[in-house]
Design a protein around this motif. Sequence first.
Motif, PDB file in Angstrom:
ATOM      1  N   LEU A 254       0.728  -1.262  -0.153  1.00  0.00           N
ATOM      2  CA  LEU A 254       0.065  -0.036   0.017  1.00  0.00           C
ATOM      3  C   LEU A 254       0.889   1.307  -0.044  1.00  0.00           C
ATOM      4  N   PRO A 255       0.614   2.174  -0.833  1.00  0.00           N
ATOM      5  CA  PRO A 255       1.342   3.352  -0.796  1.00  0.00           C
ATOM      6  C   PRO A 255       1.043   4.239   0.560  1.00  0.00           C
ATOM      7  N   LYS A 256       2.242   4.973   0.927  1.00  0.00           N
ATOM      8  CA  LYS A 256       2.151   5.707   2.105  1.00  0.00           C
ATOM      9  C   LYS A 256       1.216   7.137   1.909  1.00  0.00           C
ATOM     10  N   GLN A 257       0.591   7.328   2.841  1.00  0.00           N
ATOM     11  CA  GLN A 257      -0.095   8.591   2.680  1.00  0.00           C
ATOM     12  C   GLN A 257       0.662   9.624   2.856  1.00  0.00           C
ATOM     13  N   LYS A 258       0.713  10.674   2.169  1.00  0.00           N
ATOM     14  CA  LYS A 258       1.505  12.067   2.124  1.00  0.00           C
ATOM     15  C   LYS A 258       0.640  13.321   1.696  1.00  0.00           C
ATOM     16  N   PRO A 259       0.497  14.154   2.846  1.00  0.00           N
ATOM     17  CA  PRO A 259       0.147  15.276   2.840  1.00  0.00           C
ATOM     18  C   PRO A 259       0.229  16.114   1.418  1.00  0.00           C
ATOM     19  N   ILE A 260      -0.708  16.903   1.159  1.00  0.00           N
ATOM     20  CA  ILE A 260      -0.782  17.786   0.014  1.00  0.00           C
ATOM     21  C   ILE A 260      -0.299  19.121   0.400  1.00  0.00           C
ATOM     22  N   THR A 261       0.993  19.422  -0.110  1.00  0.00           N
ATOM     23  CA  THR A 261       1.615  20.546   0.309  1.00  0.00           C
ATOM     24  C   THR A 261       0.780  21.648   0.362  1.00  0.00           C
ATOM     25  N   GLY A 262       0.906  22.319   1.538  1.00  0.00           N
ATOM     26  CA  GLY A 262       0.223  23.648   1.794  1.00  0.00           C
ATOM     27  C   GLY A 262      -1.059  23.403   2.246  1.00  0.00           C
ATOM     28  N   VAL A 263      -1.766  22.221   2.252  1.00  0.00           N
ATOM     29  CA  VAL A 263      -2.965  21.847   2.491  1.00  0.00           C
ATOM     30  C   VAL A 263      -3.109  21.460   4.146  1.00  0.00           C
ATOM     31  N   LYS A 264      -3.936  22.111   4.946  1.00  0.00           N
ATOM     32  CA  LYS A 264      -3.949  21.609   6.204  1.00  0.00           C
ATOM     33  C   LYS A 264      -4.852  20.419   6.288  1.00  0.00           C
ATOM     34  N   GLN A 265      -6.084  20.327   5.872  1.00  0.00           N
ATOM     35  CA  GLN A 265      -7.238  19.308   5.968  1.00  0.00           C
ATOM     36  C   GLN A 265      -7.805  19.232   4.747  1.00  0.00           C
ATOM     37  N   VAL A 266      -8.136  18.001   4.455  1.00  0.00           N
ATOM     38  CA  VAL A 266      -8.947  17.456   3.265  1.00  0.00           C
ATOM     39  C   VAL A 266     -10.124  16.900   3.539  1.00  0.00           C
ATOM     40  N   ILE A 267     -11.219  17.655   2.813  1.00  0.00           N
ATOM     41  CA  ILE A 267     -12.460  17.164   2.978  1.00  0.00           C
ATOM     42  C   ILE A 267     -12.876  16.442   1.585  1.00  0.00           C
ATOM     43  N   VAL A 268     -13.453  15.170   1.677  1.00  0.00           N
ATOM     44  CA  VAL A 268     -13.889  14.679   0.395  1.00  0.00           C
ATOM     45  C   VAL A 268     -15.393  14.677   0.410  1.00  0.00           C
ATOM     46  N   VAL A 269     -16.066  15.181  -0.720  1.00  0.00           N
ATOM     47  CA  VAL A 269     -17.195  15.015  -1.044  1.00  0.00           C
ATOM     48  C   VAL A 269     -17.760  13.990  -2.146  1.00  0.00           C
ATOM     49  N   ALA A 270     -18.668  12.838  -1.400  1.00  0.00           N
ATOM     50  CA  ALA A 270     -18.862  11.607  -2.292  1.00  0.00           C
ATOM     51  C   ALA A 270     -20.160  11.359  -2.368  1.00  0.00           C
ATOM     52  N   SER A 271     -20.713  10.439  -3.228  1.00  0.00           N
ATOM     53  CA  SER A 271     -21.935   9.938  -3.276  1.00  0.00           C
ATOM     54  C   SER A 271     -21.910   8.537  -3.824  1.00  0.00           C
ATOM     55  N   GLY A 272     -22.757   7.832  -3.570  1.00  0.00           N
ATOM     56  CA  GLY A 272     -22.862   6.214  -4.317  1.00  0.00           C
ATOM     57  C   GLY A 272     -23.369   6.517  -5.516  1.00  0.00           C
ATOM     58  N   LYS A 273     -24.191   7.542  -6.113  1.00  0.00           N
ATOM     59  CA  LYS A 273     -24.395   7.555  -7.526  1.00  0.00           C
ATOM     60  C   LYS A 273     -24.386   8.964  -7.982  1.00  0.00           C
ATOM     61  N   GLY A 274     -24.571   9.271  -9.204  1.00  0.00           N
ATOM     62  CA  GLY A 274     -24.468  10.578  -9.986  1.00  0.00           C
ATOM     63  C   GLY A 274     -25.917  11.053  -9.846  1.00  0.00           C
ATOM     64  N   GLY A 275     -25.879  12.543 -10.170  1.00  0.00           N
ATOM     65  CA  GLY A 275     -27.202  13.186 -10.155  1.00  0.00           C
ATOM     66  C   GLY A 275     -27.676  13.520  -8.886  1.00  0.00           C
ATOM     67  N   VAL A 276     -27.072  13.639  -7.564  1.00  0.00           N
ATOM     68  CA  VAL A 276     -27.546  13.731  -6.312  1.00  0.00           C
ATOM     69  C   VAL A 276     -27.205  15.089  -5.702  1.00  0.00           C
ATOM     70  N   GLY A 277     -26.763  16.106  -6.776  1.00  0.00           N
ATOM     71  CA  GLY A 277     -26.194  17.225  -6.262  1.00  0.00           C
ATOM     72  C   GLY A 277     -24.843  17.244  -5.501  1.00  0.00           C
ATOM     73  N   LYS A 278     -23.913  16.118  -5.889  1.00  0.00           N
ATOM     74  CA  LYS A 278     -22.635  16.375  -4.889  1.00  0.00           C
ATOM     75  C   LYS A 278     -21.723  17.339  -5.551  1.00  0.00           C
ATOM     76  N   SER A 279     -21.546  17.642  -6.865  1.00  0.00           N
ATOM     77  CA  SER A 279     -20.863  18.858  -7.166  1.00  0.00           C
ATOM     78  C   SER A 279     -21.293  20.371  -6.641  1.00  0.00           C
ATOM     79  N   THR A 280     -22.515  20.313  -6.740  1.00  0.00           N
ATOM     80  CA  THR A 280     -23.217  21.704  -6.235  1.00  0.00           C
ATOM     81  C   THR A 280     -22.869  21.781  -4.614  1.00  0.00           C
ATOM     82  N   THR A 281     -22.884  20.591  -4.073  1.00  0.00           N
ATOM     83  CA  THR A 281     -22.944  20.606  -2.455  1.00  0.00           C
ATOM     84  C   THR A 281     -21.375  20.837  -2.227  1.00  0.00           C
ATOM     85  N   ALA A 282     -20.422  20.226  -3.046  1.00  0.00           N
ATOM     86  CA  ALA A 282     -18.934  20.575  -2.747  1.00  0.00           C
ATOM     87  C   ALA A 282     -18.582  22.100  -3.002  1.00  0.00           C
TER      88      ALA A 282
END
Length: 298
Positions: free
Chosen positions: A63-91
Amino acid sequence: MAQLTYSKLSHFLRISVNKHSLLRTGAEINPGHACCVQFIRCQRSVDSKALQERQKQQMARGLPKQKPITGVKQVIVVASGKGGVGKSTTAVNLALGIMANDPNKSVGLLDADVYGPSIPKLMNLKGNPELSDHNLMIPLTNYGVPCMSMGFLVDEVAPIVWRGLMVMSGLEKLLRQVDWGSLDYLVVDMPPGTGDVQLSISQNIPVAGAVIVSTPQDIALLDARRGAETHIFGSDGARQLADTLGVRLLGDIPLHLNIRETSDRGKPVVVSSPDSPEAEAYRKVAFAVVQRLQELET
């Protein structure tokens, strides 16, 4: 006295089991048979545990080792099980909502949906990113939010027909070859489903939290259950699912025409109609997300 090695002992025991004449008669011989079987079973158990341990170590090395993104303190992912539910609009409105609640916070937006990037349209951005002195892509910015998307790198109408390795290579560029500057939060708009992109992001970068977007329909909730990581959006149906999964419901977003119209114009409702109930709903969700992350830190 001849030295009895482990291999000789094992060989002797196997011969003893196969020779029926040694086991047919004599009470003094039968216990030996039981001991032999017990030894073999014990050895198999030890071998099995050792094999499992070796497999575990090999998988961990793979497994790859997790490496932080330079300059970013915290990452929040916005996901959905299927498309068309407003995920991108919510993000988009989540990122803008965090900044609306606290102007001192810096928030970026990463569009990880390689096949169907939505951020360029939602954030009213066009063009190609310039390169920094360190040969890193400089995000395009609107409404105070730096954004990066595969939509900035390919023609708007060009189909993206990529297989696994090309997708992973493109995603790696979006993650590691962007000059984000200094960000408190990076909101990642994930593609729908639970495929290679989701696995790659979760394995390669430390994710502070995940938000799952769902509509109230039963069929959408089934897909949200498969994609669930941390939080659930929705109304009563999603609330029941959140209770079942043991996660926190962050809020309810009304399915209002104003959200769709402002999104289509590239003017998210949080900035174009800040006094509307819809914008207030997104700001409440943004507040709940930040509050939950702070709780997890303590």
